[in-house]
Scaffold this motif. Sequence first.
Motif, short mmCIF file in Angstrom:
data_model
loop_
_atom_site.label_atom_id
_atom_site.label_comp_id
_atom_site.label_asym_id
_atom_site.label_seq_id
_atom_site.Cartn_x
_atom_site.Cartn_y
_atom_site.Cartn_z
N ALA B 122 54.75 39.84 56.48
CA ALA B 122 54.31 40.91 55.58
C ALA B 122 53.17 40.41 54.71
CB ALA B 122 55.47 41.36 54.69
N ARG B 123 52.43 41.34 54.13
CA ARG B 123 51.41 40.94 53.17
C ARG B 123 51.48 41.83 51.94
NH1 ARG B 123 47.12 44.47 53.30
NH2 ARG B 123 47.01 45.76 55.17
N GLY B 124 51.02 41.30 50.83
CA GLY B 124 51.04 42.05 49.59
C GLY B 124 49.66 42.57 49.25
N THR B 125 49.62 43.68 48.52
CA THR B 125 48.34 44.23 48.09
C THR B 125 48.19 44.02 46.58
OG1 THR B 125 48.69 45.95 49.72
CG2 THR B 125 46.90 46.30 48.16
N PRO B 126 47.09 43.42 46.15
CA PRO B 126 46.93 43.23 44.70
C PRO B 126 46.55 44.53 44.00
CG PRO B 126 45.50 41.75 45.98
CD PRO B 126 46.01 42.80 46.91
N VAL B 127 46.97 44.62 42.75
CA VAL B 127 46.66 45.77 41.91
C VAL B 127 46.10 45.24 40.60
CG1 VAL B 127 47.62 47.78 40.75
CG2 VAL B 127 48.57 47.06 42.91
N LEU B 128 45.08 45.90 40.09
CA LEU B 128 44.52 45.51 38.80
C LEU B 128 45.30 46.25 37.73
CD1 LEU B 128 42.18 43.57 38.54
CD2 LEU B 128 40.63 45.52 38.32
N VAL B 129 45.96 45.51 36.84
CA VAL B 129 46.79 46.15 35.82
C VAL B 129 46.35 45.70 34.43
CG1 VAL B 129 48.86 46.61 37.18
CG2 VAL B 129 48.52 44.34 36.21
N MET B 203 45.24 41.78 34.31
CA MET B 203 45.37 40.78 35.36
C MET B 203 45.45 41.49 36.71
SD MET B 203 49.36 39.57 35.06
CE MET B 203 49.37 38.66 36.59
N ALA B 204 45.40 40.69 37.76
CA ALA B 204 45.67 41.23 39.08
C ALA B 204 47.04 40.72 39.47
CB ALA B 204 44.63 40.77 40.07
N ALA B 205 47.87 41.61 40.03
CA ALA B 205 49.21 41.18 40.46
C ALA B 205 49.53 41.92 41.75
CB ALA B 205 50.24 41.52 39.40
N VAL B 206 50.44 41.35 42.49
CA VAL B 206 50.80 41.99 43.75
C VAL B 206 51.60 43.27 43.43
CG1 VAL B 206 52.93 40.70 44.08
CG2 VAL B 206 51.63 41.44 46.07
N TRP B 207 51.33 44.32 44.22
CA TRP B 207 51.89 45.64 43.96
C TRP B 207 53.40 45.61 43.79
CZ3 TRP B 207 52.18 50.24 42.29
CH2 TRP B 207 52.91 51.26 42.91
N GLY B 208 54.10 44.89 44.67
CA GLY B 208 55.56 44.85 44.59
C GLY B 208 56.07 44.36 43.25
N ALA B 209 55.34 43.41 42.65
CA ALA B 209 55.81 42.84 41.39
C ALA B 209 55.47 43.75 40.21
CB ALA B 209 55.19 41.46 41.18
N VAL B 294 53.38 45.15 52.69
CA VAL B 294 53.02 45.83 53.93
C VAL B 294 53.56 45.01 55.10
CG1 VAL B 294 51.10 46.72 55.31
CG2 VAL B 294 50.88 46.53 52.81
N PRO B 295 54.43 45.60 55.95
CA PRO B 295 54.94 44.83 57.08
C PRO B 295 53.80 44.52 58.07
CG PRO B 295 55.77 47.09 57.15
CD PRO B 295 55.00 46.95 55.88
N MET B 296 53.78 43.33 58.63
CA MET B 296 52.70 42.96 59.55
C MET B 296 53.20 42.83 60.98
SD MET B 296 50.55 40.22 57.29
CE MET B 296 49.10 40.16 58.34
N GLY B 297 54.15 41.93 61.22
CA GLY B 297 54.73 41.81 62.56
C GLY B 297 53.76 41.36 63.64
N ILE B 298 52.70 40.62 63.25
CA ILE B 298 51.78 40.11 64.27
C ILE B 298 52.02 38.61 64.46
CG2 ILE B 298 49.98 41.83 63.97
CD1 ILE B 298 48.50 39.75 62.20
#
Lengths: 501, 336
Positions: B122-129, B203-209, B294-298
């Motif tokens: 899986a991979r995480g997407t950063p969000v600017l908060v 800061m920027a943080a991963v969406w899940g967090a 985001v699930p990747m599975g590659i």
Amino acid sequence: METALGYFLISWTDPRLLVLIAVGTFAGIYVGAIPGLSVTMAVSILISFTYAWDTNEALALMVGIYMGGVYGGARTAILLNIPGAPAAIATALDGYPLAKLGEAGKAIGITTVASFFGGFVGILALAIGAPLVAEIALLFAPRDYMLLGIMGLLLVASLSGESLLKGIIAGALGILISMVGLDTMSAQPRLTFGSSALLGGVSYVAVMIGMFGIAEALVQLHGLSAPVIRQKVDRVLPSLATVLRYLPLSLRASALGVWIGALPGAGGDIAALMAYDHAKRSVKNPSRPFGKGAYEGLVAPEAANNAAVGGAFIPMLTLGIPGDAVTAVIIAALFIHGLRPGPNLMVDTPHLFWFTVGNLTLANIFLLIFGLTGIRLFAKIVEVPKAVLLPIVIVLSVVGAYAINNNITDVYWAVGFGIFGYFLRVYGYQLGPVVLGVILGPIVESNFRRTMIAVRESWIGFALELVSHPITLILLLGIIISLLRGTPLWPQLRARFGLRS
Amino acid sequence: MTLNRRRLFVSFAACALLPMAPGARAQDFPARPLQGTIQWGAGGSTDAVTRAVAPIVEEKLGQKLVLTNRPGGTGVIGLQYVHSQRADGYNILFGAENPMLYGVLGLSELSYDDFYPLVLLARGTPVLVARKDAPWADAKDLIAHVTSHPDSVKMGATGVGGLPFVVHAMLAAEVPGFKVTQVPFDGDGPALTALEGGHVDFMAAVWGAARERIRAGRIKALAAIATEKIEGLDAAPITETLPGFTKYLPWGPFFGAFVKKETPQPIIAKLEKAFVEAANDPRFKEFCANFGVVPMGISGKAAIDFMNRWRSVTAWLLADAGAAKVDPAKLGIPRI
């Protein structure tokens, strides 16, 4: 209110959950007692283990392990001078001397009652004041953690034994050890001499196991012919009068434990050390001198570290912010079970808060029951002949050191610091300040750097930071007063401001 | 305690099998429990993702997968441990993106180049908060404020090479005069807590967090560091404000499972099949949705291409920000 009570009683009325909490608490006591086996690790393993379980069942087991584990560390601290977990370091300081006086049973009895009491205060604080406490805990800025760490380091004065200078040297050594490894702020390796084995730094648990367990075993080789200490086990349960006598201290230590436990950047180990310091400063006539078997030196840290459990759940359940490492793992477990830990946790899953409070209460009751049974048997461990006991201590230390991170390097550290600690002891240095430095050094250093970076490296800005908030001011004043009390100025100041004892 | 007994049992089993291990046939694989090493400590994202997928992998392989955390040195310790073990497929490394930067940060000679990716999970997407009372509604406001008040805005970070550091490097590369004061914390959790407490400004943080805190209004989202909107997030993708970001994206932390490159091909094939199946299992996907990744599975070539691209983007951003200790050109990392 009725629904809250319903949620609170879920585990009390469900035999399966009840058994799980009991099993968890029992297992936790033993996981906690074995140095190196941490509650964090145990709960983490339970995540996979309970993957297919119902969320409530997984949580019940985890809460039991947590509560039992925090208490369990005291067992080995008292019996063998090896704290089962960093939160039990302060317990060893007076617990082990008591075992040497033949009072191991009584010491375990007192720690059990103190832990139960502390755990109860923590739960009460969680149940009543959670949202408010969590909001205040968030106000703690890096500068405040720095001051808190410095306050803890002042404890060196209490742990130095005969020579303050030697205590300070030992504390500084601990801070130096804590600096080894990759500095995560700058990604620079420090004091690693190019070795990748040192990149991970020196685990403070390895230092603790070496300095307390192995060094103690080596020191005892000096007295192999000394007669075995007979343990008095006729009266292991503390009398009501004893409990009442230490009630005010327990209450103060528990309050301290709740607060420090609720801070996201500090946990039970620091709570216990600060409570010990508080006891040493506030108790005028201890049952025996501190460090030589004072009951007060057991009551304060044990009440504080179990109170920190309830404290750690405060930011976790209200805001989704872990109060310590174990609650961080429990948050991960909630995600895996399909919940969304965060500020809305109590809105999305309204039962969770009171369900957890109910589980903690049950675990605390089981802790008292399991803690007070079998004490006589445990106390007999101290009577085992040294020819048998010392090799066991060494083996336990090595296994414990390996179990921290499953890394053989930690074993080398533990053995190395054990031998080094032995020589320190021989030359009259206390080992408590070393471990204190290893634990608190990084907190002071990283938060000092954070504060300095935030004010763009200006000392004027730094000084202004220190008076910028009421919390900061209170901590700063606390440090100044502690320092002044050690100087000849103090009596004069007291006379001038009309303070009388 | 069960852990130790189990591990003891496994080591005994391993000893018993040692003489025949090199010749062990692939069709018997796996004949004994597998050992999984997690590069990061208990309670972190890598730990959670690994522990979520492990029971499904066990199901697919019909063998136990015993997990152990070996944290330290941004994952160097765990990676080196697995690398020091036999290439027989019984030692699996569970790691995050960090090893792809060991080269430029001068932390280790090893990287995922020495391993085969069984799967990228899986991979995480950063969000600017930003803190909830900050005077900005979106990335444009933030940029305008920072460029007119250089160095005065405090950004929460997690140290050199961490997610906020890299996102900042992207912003600094795209916006002339984007200068902030980076305050590093021990991880994105503590940094987000400091943001919530108002001790840093953004800061920027991963969406899940960050998701739950945003949803509760305790911090606010300015932009998604992605080319498209994130489901459940109102903030616009950063490419709407700064189209130049397209060349970096998708970028974010990723998690995967690896074995040593020298592992026999038939064993790799068996493991790869089980891991890819597990990563595409609906239960794991459900976990990903809940965890905000985001699930990747590659696996294999696709995974290697993804990681190499990731390394090119990140290593050169670090180099341009003056944070690389070793020149990426010297390591043969192409610039994209």
